[in-house]
Design an enzyme around this catalytic site. Structure first.
Site, short mmCIF file in Angstrom:
data_model
loop_
_atom_site.label_atom_id
_atom_site.label_comp_id
_atom_site.label_asym_id
_atom_site.label_seq_id
_atom_site.Cartn_x
_atom_site.Cartn_y
_atom_site.Cartn_z
N HIS A 18 0.87 -1.30 -0.06
CA HIS A 18 0.01 0.04 0.10
C HIS A 18 0.89 1.04 -0.04
O HIS A 18 0.32 2.34 0.60
CB HIS A 18 -1.17 -0.02 1.19
N ASP A 20 2.57 1.66 -3.40
CA ASP A 20 2.86 2.08 -4.69
C ASP A 20 1.79 2.92 -5.15
O ASP A 20 2.50 3.90 -6.02
CB ASP A 20 2.78 0.85 -5.50
N GLY A 102 -3.08 -13.85 -3.68
CA GLY A 102 -2.40 -12.79 -3.34
C GLY A 102 -0.98 -12.78 -4.11
O GLY A 102 -0.21 -11.97 -3.56
N SER A 104 -0.54 -12.06 -7.67
CA SER A 104 -0.74 -11.51 -8.79
C SER A 104 -0.97 -12.38 -10.00
O SER A 104 -0.26 -11.97 -11.14
CB SER A 104 0.45 -10.64 -9.06
N SER A 105 -1.93 -13.27 -10.05
CA SER A 105 -2.17 -13.99 -11.13
C SER A 105 -2.98 -13.24 -12.00
O SER A 105 -2.95 -13.42 -13.20
CB SER A 105 -3.31 -15.20 -10.36
N GLU A 134 -6.21 -4.11 -15.79
CA GLU A 134 -6.80 -4.78 -14.42
C GLU A 134 -8.03 -3.61 -14.11
O GLU A 134 -9.13 -4.17 -13.63
CB GLU A 134 -5.66 -4.57 -13.48
N ASP A 146 2.55 -4.90 -8.91
CA ASP A 146 2.47 -6.21 -9.41
C ASP A 146 3.02 -6.49 -10.88
O ASP A 146 3.59 -7.27 -11.31
CB ASP A 146 0.95 -6.66 -9.34
N TYR A 195 -9.91 -2.00 -0.86
CA TYR A 195 -8.92 -1.36 -1.49
C TYR A 195 -9.05 -0.07 -1.84
O TYR A 195 -8.22 0.76 -1.68
CB TYR A 195 -8.35 -2.50 -2.71
C1 GLA Z 1 -2.25 -5.25 -4.82
C2 GLA Z 1 -2.41 -4.11 -5.95
C3 GLA Z 1 -0.90 -3.55 -6.03
C4 GLA Z 1 -0.68 -2.79 -4.65
C5 GLA Z 1 -0.78 -3.98 -3.41
C6 GLA Z 1 -0.69 -3.51 -2.09
O1 GLA Z 1 -1.39 -6.09 -5.28
O2 GLA Z 1 -2.41 -4.55 -7.24
O3 GLA Z 1 -0.70 -2.06 -6.79
O4 GLA Z 1 -1.17 -1.85 -4.08
O5 GLA Z 1 -2.09 -4.47 -3.52
O6 GLA Z 1 0.79 -3.30 -1.74
#
Ligand code: GLA
Length: 331
Positions: A18, A20, A102, A104-105, A134, A146, A195
């Site tokens: 959290h 980026d 979690g 990043s698939s 996305e 990601d 989010y």
């Molecule tokens: C997800 C989002 C990223 C980032 C993370 C938290 O993976 O896709 O951009 O914000 O959450 O760090």
């Protein structure tokens, strides 16, 4: 027709969550698992099947509204709309990444597919294309971590990403520890998580004190609203922990890496409030395990996986991370 194979890895974030989307720092690693799209170009339509559920989606080259589709087909529609391929494609998607863990698939799918459809550009442009896809597919206003982790991954290295300048610096992973992933089995989807609300809170805090990347601890402490103050405190302290972790990795100081990870988890739990009881329990259990230097939730939270660092072999049942190369296409 020459068959095309495009591959994109998932990622685990060692530290810096959290941060980026506020222009901060993060330190992800491209994983040894990822998504592959194989097929041939030609014709006028995009026909893509998935080994995951055996389904196939057929689209015009101009794409369709992702909202008219379900599941993974939404990502395909969004990528096609972004890439606007100059010719059709017929192929299949397969993956070695767990979905919803979690890792990043969705970014891996978007990037592999964009490459298979003929995307032509540098790793940053590819990452930005996937990020737009996305958002179009599921409405998640994610940052760039990601996607950059997947396009820029380097074997044996973590990636220090400066999300303000969008630059990536390789950080060698020293000997002396295992990096492990523990999936306690609480799948999450960011589309229905808070989010976007967390991102909005960070933007609101930045309205009060300026960019969080440059904010001092004193400025954060003076934010009148208690919730915004805690959200900003997480971001500002997490940025510092990323830089401290990079210094510790360069010194080969795994205990210091572990301490920063434990502090990161507490901050995500208490100030940013994106952990869950299951993730907390998992991190607490790991922290009490002999040979473990530290652990934290990784990625957005609200479920998903835990990343831990430990003495070599200390977590013999956990899955070990092998920092790997980023996305590529053949031919
Ligand atoms: C997800 C989002 C990223 C980032 C993370 C938290 O993976 O896709 O951009 O914000 O959450 O760090």
């Amino acid at each position: 027709m020459t068959p095309i194979t495009a591959y994109a890895p998932g990622r685990v974030n060692l530290i810096g969550d959290h941060t980026d989307y506020t222009g901060g720092w993060c330190l992800p690693i491209a994983l040894q698992w990822g998504t592959t799209v194989t097929g041939t170009s030609g014709g006028d339509r995009i026909v893509v099947g998935s080994d995951l559920d055996g389904a196939t989606v057929t689209l015009p080259r101009s794409g369709v509204d992702p909202a008219s589709l379900k599941g993974w087909a939404r990502f395909v529609a969004a990528v096609v709309t972004e890439v606007r391929p100059s010719q059709g494609f017929t192929g299949r998607i397969s993956t070695t990444l767990p979905v919803g863990a979690g890792l990043s698939s969705s970014a891996a799918l978007e990037i592999a597919l964009a490459l298979a459809l003929g995307f032509d550009g540098d790793p940053l442009a590819l990452a930005e294309t996937a990020r737009r896809a996305e958002f179009a597919a599921v409405g998640v206003p994610c940052g760039i971590m990601d996607q950059l982790a997947s396009t820029c991954g380097r074997a044996g290295h973590a990636l220090l990403i400066d999300c303000d300048r969008c630059t990536v610096e390789d950080v060698a992973i020293p000997e002396g520890a295992d990096i492990c992933i523990i999936d306690p089995g609480q799948p999450r989807s960011l589309a229905d998580s808070a989010y976007a609300e967390r991102r909005a809170a960070c933007a609101a805090a930045a309205e009060v004190i300026g960019p969080l990347r440059d904010a001092t601890f004193d400025a954060v402490a003076a934010i009148p609203d208690e919730i915004l103050r805690r959200r900003a405190r997480h971001v500002v302290t997490e940025n510092q922990r990323v830089l401290d972790t990079v210094a510790a990795l360069r010194d080969g100081d795994w205990p210091a890496v572990g301490q920063a990870m434990l502090a990161s988890h507490r901050s995500l739990r208490d100030d940013f409030e994106v952990s869950t009881p299951l993730l907390d329990e998992t991190v607490d259990r790991l922290a009490r395990t002999p040979g473990v230097f530290g652990a934290r939730l990784t990625g957005a939270g609200f479920g998903g996986s835990v990343v831990a660092v430990c003495e070599v072999g200390a977590l013999s049942t956990a899955v070990r991370v092998i920092p790997s190369q980023g996305a590529h296409r053949r031919p």
